[in-house]
Design a protein around this motif. Structure first.
Motif, PDB file in Angstrom:
ATOM      1  N   SER A 195       0.830  -1.208   0.000  1.00 32.42           N
ATOM      2  CA  SER A 195       0.000   0.000   0.000  1.00 32.42           C
ATOM      3  C   SER A 195       0.863   1.256   0.000  1.00 32.42           C
ATOM      4  CB  SER A 195      -0.928   0.006   1.216  1.00 32.42           C
ATOM      5  OG  SER A 195      -1.853  -1.056   1.154  1.00 32.42           O
ATOM      6  N   ILE A 196       1.982   1.213   0.714  1.00 31.96           N
ATOM      7  CA  ILE A 196       2.912   2.348   0.709  1.00 31.96           C
ATOM      8  C   ILE A 196       3.415   2.582  -0.718  1.00 31.96           C
ATOM      9  CG2 ILE A 196       5.196   3.135   1.466  1.00 31.96           C
ATOM     10  CD1 ILE A 196       4.636   1.742   4.147  1.00 31.96           C
ATOM     11  N   GLY A 197       3.714   1.484  -1.428  1.00 30.37           N
ATOM     12  CA  GLY A 197       4.163   1.615  -2.815  1.00 30.37           C
ATOM     13  C   GLY A 197       3.086   2.203  -3.705  1.00 30.37           C
ATOM     14  N   VAL A 198       1.845   1.752  -3.525  1.00 28.88           N
ATOM     15  CA  VAL A 198       0.717   2.260  -4.323  1.00 28.88           C
ATOM     16  C   VAL A 198       0.524   3.757  -4.073  1.00 28.88           C
ATOM     17  CG1 VAL A 198      -1.796   2.180  -4.585  1.00 28.88           C
ATOM     18  CG2 VAL A 198      -0.484   0.061  -4.500  1.00 28.88           C
ATOM     19  N   LEU A 199       0.556   4.148  -2.808  1.00 32.31           N
ATOM     20  CA  LEU A 199       0.379   5.563  -2.473  1.00 32.31           C
ATOM     21  C   LEU A 199       1.558   6.400  -2.963  1.00 32.31           C
ATOM     22  CD1 LEU A 199      -1.025   5.110   1.138  1.00 32.31           C
ATOM     23  CD2 LEU A 199      -2.260   6.069  -0.811  1.00 32.31           C
ATOM     24  N   TYR A 200       2.767   5.841  -2.908  1.00 32.93           N
ATOM     25  CA  TYR A 200       3.944   6.557  -3.426  1.00 32.93           C
ATOM     26  C   TYR A 200       3.730   6.864  -4.911  1.00 32.93           C
ATOM     27  CZ  TYR A 200       8.706   7.781  -4.702  1.00 32.93           C
ATOM     28  OH  TYR A 200       9.806   8.457  -5.184  1.00 32.93           O
ATOM     29  N   ASN A 201       3.256   5.859  -5.657  1.00 34.51           N
ATOM     30  CA  ASN A 201       3.037   6.061  -7.096  1.00 34.51           C
ATOM     31  C   ASN A 201       2.041   7.178  -7.350  1.00 34.51           C
ATOM     32  OD1 ASN A 201       4.750   3.908  -7.483  1.00 34.51           O
ATOM     33  ND2 ASN A 201       3.131   2.424  -7.859  1.00 34.51           N
ATOM     34  N   GLY A 202       0.963   7.222  -6.548  1.00 31.01           N
ATOM     35  CA  GLY A 202      -0.042   8.261  -6.729  1.00 31.01           C
ATOM     36  C   GLY A 202       0.467   9.636  -6.346  1.00 31.01           C
ATOM     37  N   LEU A 203       1.159   9.739  -5.221  1.00 32.94           N
ATOM     38  CA  LEU A 203       1.664  11.032  -4.758  1.00 32.94           C
ATOM     39  C   LEU A 203       2.812  11.553  -5.629  1.00 32.94           C
ATOM     40  CD1 LEU A 203       1.646  10.245  -0.943  1.00 32.94           C
ATOM     41  CD2 LEU A 203       0.285  12.035  -2.043  1.00 32.94           C
ATOM     42  N   ALA A 204       3.636  10.632  -6.142  1.00 28.78           N
ATOM     43  CA  ALA A 204       4.801  11.037  -6.942  1.00 28.78           C
ATOM     44  C   ALA A 204       4.410  11.460  -8.355  1.00 28.78           C
ATOM     45  CB  ALA A 204       5.807   9.883  -7.014  1.00 28.78           C
ATOM     46  N   TYR A 205       3.240  11.038  -8.811  1.00 29.45           N
ATOM     47  CA  TYR A 205       2.815  11.343 -10.181  1.00 29.45           C
ATOM     48  C   TYR A 205       2.743  12.857 -10.393  1.00 29.45           C
ATOM     49  CZ  TYR A 205      -0.116  11.342 -14.397  1.00 29.45           C
ATOM     50  OH  TYR A 205      -0.624  11.541 -15.667  1.00 29.45           O
ATOM     51  N   ARG A 206       3.544  13.364 -11.308  1.00 26.41           N
ATOM     52  CA  ARG A 206       3.636  14.785 -11.654  1.00 26.41           C
ATOM     53  C   ARG A 206       4.268  15.637 -10.556  1.00 26.41           C
ATOM     54  NH1 ARG A 206      -2.583  15.217 -13.381  1.00 26.41           N
ATOM     55  NH2 ARG A 206      -2.616  14.373 -11.276  1.00 26.41           N
ATOM     56  N   ALA A 207       4.826  15.017  -9.518  1.00 25.69           N
ATOM     57  CA  ALA A 207       5.434  15.768  -8.413  1.00 25.69           C
ATOM     58  C   ALA A 207       6.938  15.914  -8.624  1.00 25.69           C
ATOM     59  CB  ALA A 207       5.164  15.070  -7.089  1.00 25.69           C
ATOM     60  N   ASP A 230     -12.115  -2.797   3.262  1.00 25.43           N
ATOM     61  CA  ASP A 230     -12.269  -1.346   3.158  1.00 25.43           C
ATOM     62  C   ASP A 230     -10.903  -0.653   3.095  1.00 25.43           C
ATOM     63  OD1 ASP A 230     -15.010  -1.497   3.207  1.00 25.43           O
ATOM     64  OD2 ASP A 230     -15.181  -1.135   5.365  1.00 25.43           O
ATOM     65  N   TYR A 231      -9.919  -1.200   3.819  1.00 26.41           N
ATOM     66  CA  TYR A 231      -8.566  -0.624   3.803  1.00 26.41           C
ATOM     67  C   TYR A 231      -7.976  -0.716   2.401  1.00 26.41           C
ATOM     68  CZ  TYR A 231      -3.464  -0.774   4.341  1.00 26.41           C
ATOM     69  OH  TYR A 231      -2.109  -0.581   4.176  1.00 26.41           O
ATOM     70  N   ARG A 232      -8.048  -1.894   1.801  1.00 26.11           N
ATOM     71  CA  ARG A 232      -7.472  -2.071   0.465  1.00 26.11           C
ATOM     72  C   ARG A 232      -8.226  -1.255  -0.582  1.00 26.11           C
ATOM     73  NH1 ARG A 232      -6.644  -6.874   3.182  1.00 26.11           N
ATOM     74  NH2 ARG A 232      -8.750  -7.651   2.794  1.00 26.11           N
ATOM     75  N   ASN A 233      -9.549  -1.220  -0.475  1.00 29.87           N
ATOM     76  CA  ASN A 233     -10.343  -0.443  -1.429  1.00 29.87           C
ATOM     77  C   ASN A 233     -10.040   1.049  -1.306  1.00 29.87           C
ATOM     78  OD1 ASN A 233     -11.594  -2.766  -2.359  1.00 29.87           O
ATOM     79  ND2 ASN A 233     -13.352  -2.573  -0.993  1.00 29.87           N
ATOM     80  N   LYS A 234      -9.851   1.525  -0.063  1.00 27.13           N
ATOM     81  CA  LYS A 234      -9.569   2.942   0.141  1.00 27.13           C
ATOM     82  C   LYS A 234      -8.215   3.312  -0.438  1.00 27.13           C
ATOM     83  CE  LYS A 234     -10.816   6.915   1.677  1.00 27.13           C
ATOM     84  NZ  LYS A 234     -12.049   7.565   1.175  1.00 27.13           N
ATOM     85  N   ILE A 235      -7.220   2.468  -0.241  1.00 27.04           N
ATOM     86  CA  ILE A 235      -5.885   2.743  -0.785  1.00 27.04           C
ATOM     87  C   ILE A 235      -5.951   2.850  -2.310  1.00 27.04           C
ATOM     88  CG2 ILE A 235      -3.560   1.810  -1.125  1.00 27.04           C
ATOM     89  CD1 ILE A 235      -3.980   2.872   1.683  1.00 27.04           C
ATOM     90  N   ARG A 236      -6.635   1.888  -2.941  1.00 29.32           N
ATOM     91  CA  ARG A 236      -6.762   1.934  -4.412  1.00 29.32           C
ATOM     92  C   ARG A 236      -7.516   3.189  -4.855  1.00 29.32           C
ATOM     93  NH1 ARG A 236      -7.390  -3.794  -3.875  1.00 29.32           N
ATOM     94  NH2 ARG A 236      -9.645  -3.562  -3.698  1.00 29.32           N
ATOM     95  N   GLY A 237      -8.580   3.528  -4.118  1.00 22.10           N
ATOM     96  CA  GLY A 237      -9.362   4.711  -4.470  1.00 22.10           C
ATOM     97  C   GLY A 237      -8.555   5.997  -4.351  1.00 22.10           C
ATOM     98  N   LEU A 238      -7.740   6.104  -3.311  1.00 20.97           N
ATOM     99  CA  LEU A 238      -6.910   7.299  -3.140  1.00 20.97           C
ATOM    100  C   LEU A 238      -5.885   7.415  -4.255  1.00 20.97           C
ATOM    101  CD1 LEU A 238      -6.255   7.203   0.724  1.00 20.97           C
ATOM    102  CD2 LEU A 238      -7.855   8.672  -0.512  1.00 20.97           C
ATOM    103  N   MET A 239      -5.277   6.278  -4.625  1.00 21.21           N
ATOM    104  CA  MET A 239      -4.288   6.297  -5.704  1.00 21.21           C
ATOM    105  C   MET A 239      -4.936   6.738  -7.017  1.00 21.21           C
ATOM    106  SD  MET A 239      -2.992   4.562  -8.547  1.00 21.21           S
ATOM    107  CE  MET A 239      -3.531   2.854  -8.433  1.00 21.21           C
TER     108      MET A 239
END
Length: 293
Positions: A139-151, A178-187
């Protein structure tokens, strides 16, 4: 400075930013700058990095300058500790020859210079094994990908933010679907091309990790996206007005006014295609109307 003292400093700083003149904030920042840099664990538990990081964009130039200097100092200390730990581990596995070249300094804290649209934790060579739990590390990797995009923020800055968001999500949803779905949704929300401000607001501290992980789809959307959804809903609501004869009758829906279970309903896609359909209900007893998604 121990963790408890740092937590008190952060609390005083947040209070001063909210209600005191800039001179008080500057004084607190100067004291923080003089203190020994905290460890990564202390920064994570007290959220001192988030509190000070937000001040880098303060309208007061002195506050912004001091905040930037403190964040830079703390990053260097965290990087140095990681490098020392890694070198110690490498030396324990295979002794380093005396004449081996010096290990280059970490690039984690330097601004990103590559293509920001191609950033990925593997491309940036980020170690996401931080919790000892494969699901959470993923999940940390997934969120990193989302936050790093265009940053253009440094690898360390994006990674720290991703870790804080994951920890906040895990605290709310635990190890559930719900935890896994939320992480995917945030990304997914972070990588929407029509909503570039979301990632900047999270990285800049405007949206805290605790708030970010409980935001609804509507709150995560950009203003332009919300305007499009409102217009689509308005158009489809007009199309959804069908004669009673074409509606279905349900005995599982209950009227909130008369409590009867004689409700007619119809459904229509009033928002974007990936959103749930809207159900329009009308009580056949008292005529009360309502809708839900």
């Amino acid at each position: 400075m121990d963790e408890q003292a740092l937590a008190k400093r952060v609390k005083a700083l947040n209070k001063a930013v909210a209600s005191d003149p800039p001179s008080v904030v500057i004084g607190l920042l100067e004291e923080l700058k003089k203190e020994k840099a905290p460890t990564e664990e202390q920064l994570r538990s007290t959220k001192a990095g988030v509190a000070v990081g937000k001040l880098r964009h303060n309208p007061n130039k002195d506050i912004g300058r001091l905040a930037s200097e403190i964040v830079s100092k703390w990053r260097k200390n965290v990087d140095a500790a990681k490098d020392a730990k890694k070198r110690k581990l490498e030396q324990s596995k295979s002794p380093t020859p005396k004449d081996s070249p010096a290990r280059p300094s970490s690039s984690y804290s330097t601004p990103y210079e590559g293509d920001p649209e191609k950033r990925h934790f593997r491309v940036d060579k980020v170690d996401i094994a931080r919790t000892g739990n494969k699901t959470r590390d993923g999940s940390i990797g997934v969120l990193y990908n989302g936050l790093a995009y265009r940053a253009t923020e440094s690898i360390e800055e994006v990674l720290q933010c991703a870790m804080q968001v994951e920890a906040a999500a895990y605290a709310v949803y635990k190890d559930t679907p719900d935890y896994r779905n939320k992480i995917r949704g945030l990304m997914t929300s972070l990588k929407r091309k029509d909503n570039p401000e979301l990632g900047r607001r999270v990285l800049g501290g405007e949206i805290t990790p605790e708030k970010f992980v409980v935001m609804t789809d509507d709150e995560l959307a950009s203003e332009a996206q919300r305007a499009r959804d409102r217009e689509l809903e308005r158009e489809n609501m007009l199309k959804a007005q069908v004669p009673m004869a074409e509606k279905s009758i349900s005995d599982s829906l209950q009227c909130s006014k008369c409590k009867q279970k004689k409700v007619s309903y119809s459904q229509a896609q009033t928002r974007s295609a990936d959103e749930p359909m809207t159900t329009f209900c009308e009580c056949t007893v008292c005529g009360h109307r309502w809708k839900f998604s």
